[in-house]
Design an enzyme around this catalytic site. Structure first.
Site, PDB file in Angstrom:
ATOM      1  N   GLU A 104       3.122  -8.356   6.733  1.00 29.00           N
ATOM      2  CA  GLU A 104       1.845  -8.930   6.302  1.00 29.00           C
ATOM      3  C   GLU A 104       1.974  -9.887   5.113  1.00 29.00           C
ATOM      4  OE1 GLU A 104      -1.212  -5.952   5.874  1.00 29.00           O
ATOM      5  OE2 GLU A 104      -1.183  -5.512   8.018  1.00 29.00           O
ATOM      6  N   ASP A 113       0.809  -1.209   0.000  1.00 25.97           N
ATOM      7  CA  ASP A 113       0.000   0.000   0.000  1.00 25.97           C
ATOM      8  C   ASP A 113       0.847   1.266   0.000  1.00 25.97           C
ATOM      9  OD1 ASP A 113      -2.377   1.567   0.315  1.00 25.97           O
ATOM     10  OD2 ASP A 113      -1.993   1.650   2.471  1.00 25.97           O
ATOM     11  N   TYR A 120      -6.806  -3.430  12.413  1.00 30.92           N
ATOM     12  CA  TYR A 120      -7.558  -2.205  12.093  1.00 30.92           C
ATOM     13  C   TYR A 120      -9.022  -2.359  12.478  1.00 30.92           C
ATOM     14  CZ  TYR A 120      -3.441  -0.393   9.781  1.00 30.92           C
ATOM     15  OH  TYR A 120      -2.180   0.081   9.538  1.00 30.92           O
ATOM     16  N   GLU A 165       0.860  -2.020  14.070  1.00 34.02           N
ATOM     17  CA  GLU A 165       0.079  -1.031  13.312  1.00 34.02           C
ATOM     18  C   GLU A 165      -1.318  -0.968  13.913  1.00 34.02           C
ATOM     19  OE1 GLU A 165      -0.290  -1.531   9.019  1.00 34.02           O
ATOM     20  OE2 GLU A 165       1.844  -2.029   8.823  1.00 34.02           O
TER      21      GLU A 165
END
Ligand code: GCB
Length: 612
Positions: free
Chosen positions: A430, A186, A483, A519
């Site tokens: 990831e 990303d 998230y 994160e």
């Protein structure tokens, strides 16, 4: 496998350095196969003779420099060229001098020519490469030297990071030969020469590499060193360790040895000690007898004395529990993209200090050596991540990818092994660590990295389900991204604490290893407001943080040793429907101005610092 050292090029009494930063000539090869430059051998003559050139700054990504969308999104070979004069004293003496050309990094695959002769090639961005160009320079006294660097940003399933080219074959929808590049990471695939290009000299017998390991026993610091010398079998090595005021504190002779520093000033992280980042200078001098007389080389390396250890569920620096309260960053800024830019670098360090951050992760690739040096100096603790981001397709777990990953780890450890600020390696971000080949893959990469450096813990960053993750058995610290209320249950702030509590309990109960929340965050468009909080507003980001913090505080008792916000600043990404001119999860804007959340984090980090 890497076979030589990669010391940062520094001026010393025996080494000279010439920076080649500034304006270079540039052309993108827009031929359909992107191969015209090779067919026509653009490296053989000045680039302007084979077609039009434009001016391009180095270091910088080329993508955002012009108004041309075709160049912004270009995929394939671009050509850089610079003509430089070498000091005649360098050339007079090519027998006793080595002249090296070093590129701090270029993205992704690079080939380098000097006066039309290929001198090296290198696969991979974010890490340096160099070539001894002395032999190519014989007899050029009185003429400039032409340096050509071709750089190709094409990613495949076997590069790090991986990517793929997709050909669009439907003639009703796409013109002939149309293709796009797909990536599973990303951030924008910025390309070009991202870090300084320098020429430097060494004597013909030279210090090729230095490895430092430090230890502490009571108040005595130990500096265990190994110097490798190339160019002769007959040489002597002398080393001196000096403290910050220049005084000698220890000396030794021999290529391998150990220095003792009584009452050593230890290297401490920022905010853990009133004197963070203490650095000694380790001066190496070698002498060799050669056919041309006595040859000497000198190199000075900053050295911080500290220890790092994972013990039970604690992360210890100098024997004291360390809690990571920091950020994830990117090398990313307006116009220069991923090009090293001193103003941005220093602004970022000032913001880290303002924030009370004691650490960052180099998400998702190694950062410039110049940045690592400042981390040493300021006491900013680093989790040093390799470019293993987006390893998600089965092919990217195959042997070809694995072998490349091992080489990248060798290059990374070789470059960064002597930085006291680096306390842990991260081998990936990831990956699809739940698929079967991931177990063998990570066992191998982590095992290899341990062999290269058994003094630092190793991790990779997972977002896989704790039950299915195949690599966690091999890591020293578990790093987890999540998230909640963003990608999962968007808008449902009320589920964060429940889900986060379970996340920590699950990982802890299964592995009993220390855990870092590597994160968490929420996209936030600065100036968007709503109460009650709605996604994309500053209020929403602020409250996501508060929910995470409530759980983090509780879980410190149960092995949670750190928290790194995603992200320090907004950054550019590929264009997709989920990104509004890039990723907006920064607590600072891309221009480094604070959103509301920056003040919340600042409050928290200073409190955390004062409690430890
Ligand atoms: C992640 C990735 C990071 C992304 C972030 C996001 O999990 O590690 O590279 O930028 O999420 O904002 O989606």
């Amino acid at each position: 496998a890497v076979s030589q050292g990669m010391l940062y090029p520094r001026e010393t009494p025996t080494r000279e350095l010439k920076e080649l930063n500034g304006i270079w000539s540039f052309r993108a090869d827009r031929s359909p196969q992107r191969d015209e430059g090779f067919q026509q051998q653009w490296y053989k003559r000045p680039l302007r003779e084979s077609g039009p050139v434009i001016d391009m700054p180095v270091p910088a990504s080329y993508n955002d420099i012009t108004q041309d969308i075709g160049l912004r999104d270009f995929i394939g070979w671009v050509w850089y060229e610079k003509e430089v004069w070498l000091p005649s004293r360098w050339l007079d003496d090519v027998a006793s001098n080595r002249i090296l050309l070093r590129v701090g990094s270029a993205h992704y695959f690079s080939i380098v020519w000097v006066n039309g002769v290929q001198v090296t090639l290198h696969e991979g961005g974010h890490l340096p490469f160099e070539a001894n160009i002395s032999s190519v320079l014989k007899g050029i006294l009185g003429t400039p030297c032409r340096i050509t660097i071709a750089v190709n940003n094409t990613l495949t399933l076997n590069t790090l990071p991986p990517g793929s080219i997709e050909y669009m074959n439907d003639p009703t929808r796409y013109p002939k030969g149309y293709f796009v590049q797909n990536t599973e990471f990303d951030f924008f695939n910025y390309a070009g020469i991202h870090r300084p290009v320098v020429l430097y000299t060494t004597p013909s017998v030279y210090i090729d590499d230095i490895t430092i390991i430090t230890d502490i026993s009571d108040n005595t610091g130990l500096v265990i060193y190994e110097v490798s010398v190339v160019g002769s079998d007959y040489y002597s090595v002398a080393v001196i360790l000096r403290c910050q005021n220049g005084e000698e504190v220890a000396t030794a002779v021999g290529a391998i040895g150990q220095l003792k520093v009584i009452n050593a000033n230890l290297w401490w992280p920022y905010l853990m000690n009133e004197n963070p980042g203490y650095l000694y200078s380790f001066e190496v001098k070698i002498r060799a007898d050669t056919d041309n007389g006595v040859c000497e080389d000198v190199y000075t390396l900053p050295v911080g004395i500290r220890t790092v250890q994972v013990s039970g569920q604690q992360f210890l620096i100098n024997g004291k529990p360390f809690y990571f309260h920091g950020v994830n960053k990117h090398e990313d800024y307006d116009i220069r993209g991923k090009g090293l830019d001193w103003s941005t670098v220093l602004k970022d360090f000032n913001l880290l200090k303002w924030l009370g951050a004691n650490s960052f992760r180099t998400s998702h690739y190694p950062y410039a050596e110049e940045i690592m040096d400042l981390c040493d100096k300021y006491g900013i603790v680093v989790i040093d991540e390799c470019p293993g981001v987006g390893i998600r397709q089965p092919e990217s777990f195959g042997n070809k990818s694995l072998q490349h990953h091992l080489v990248v780890m060798e290059e990374l450890v070789r470059r960064d092994k002597n930085h006291p600020s680096v306390v842990m390696w991260s081998v990936a971000n990831e990956p699809a660590s739940q698929i079967p080949p991931a177990g063998y893959y990570f066992k191998t990469v982590i095992g290899h990295t341990k062999q290269l450096d058994n003094t630092r813990p190793i991790t990779y960053v997972s977002n896989a389900n704790f039950e299915k993750d195949q690599g966690a058995p091999y890591v020293d610290v578990i790093c987890v991204n999540s998230y909640f209320s963003w990608y999962h249950d968007p808008g449902h702030l009320e589920v964060i604490q429940l889900q986060l509590n379970n996340q920590f309990d699950n990982w802890y109960d299964k592995y009993q290893k220390p855990i870092i929340q590597s994160e968490y965050g929420a996209d936030t468009i600065p100036g968007f407001h709503n109460d009650p909080p709605l996604m994309f507003t500053e209020e929403y980001q602020a409250i996501v943080l508060k929910h995470y913090h409530a759980v983090l505080d509780e879980k410190r008792k149960k092995g949670v040793i750190g928290e790194l916000i995603w992200n320090f600043a907004d950054f550019m990404t590929a264009q997709t429907v989920t990104r509004v001119v890039g990723n907006k999860k920064g607590i600072f804007t891309r221009q480094r101005q604070p959103k509301s959340s920056a003040f919340i984090l600042r409050d928290r980090y200073w409190k955390l610092a004062n409690n430890t």
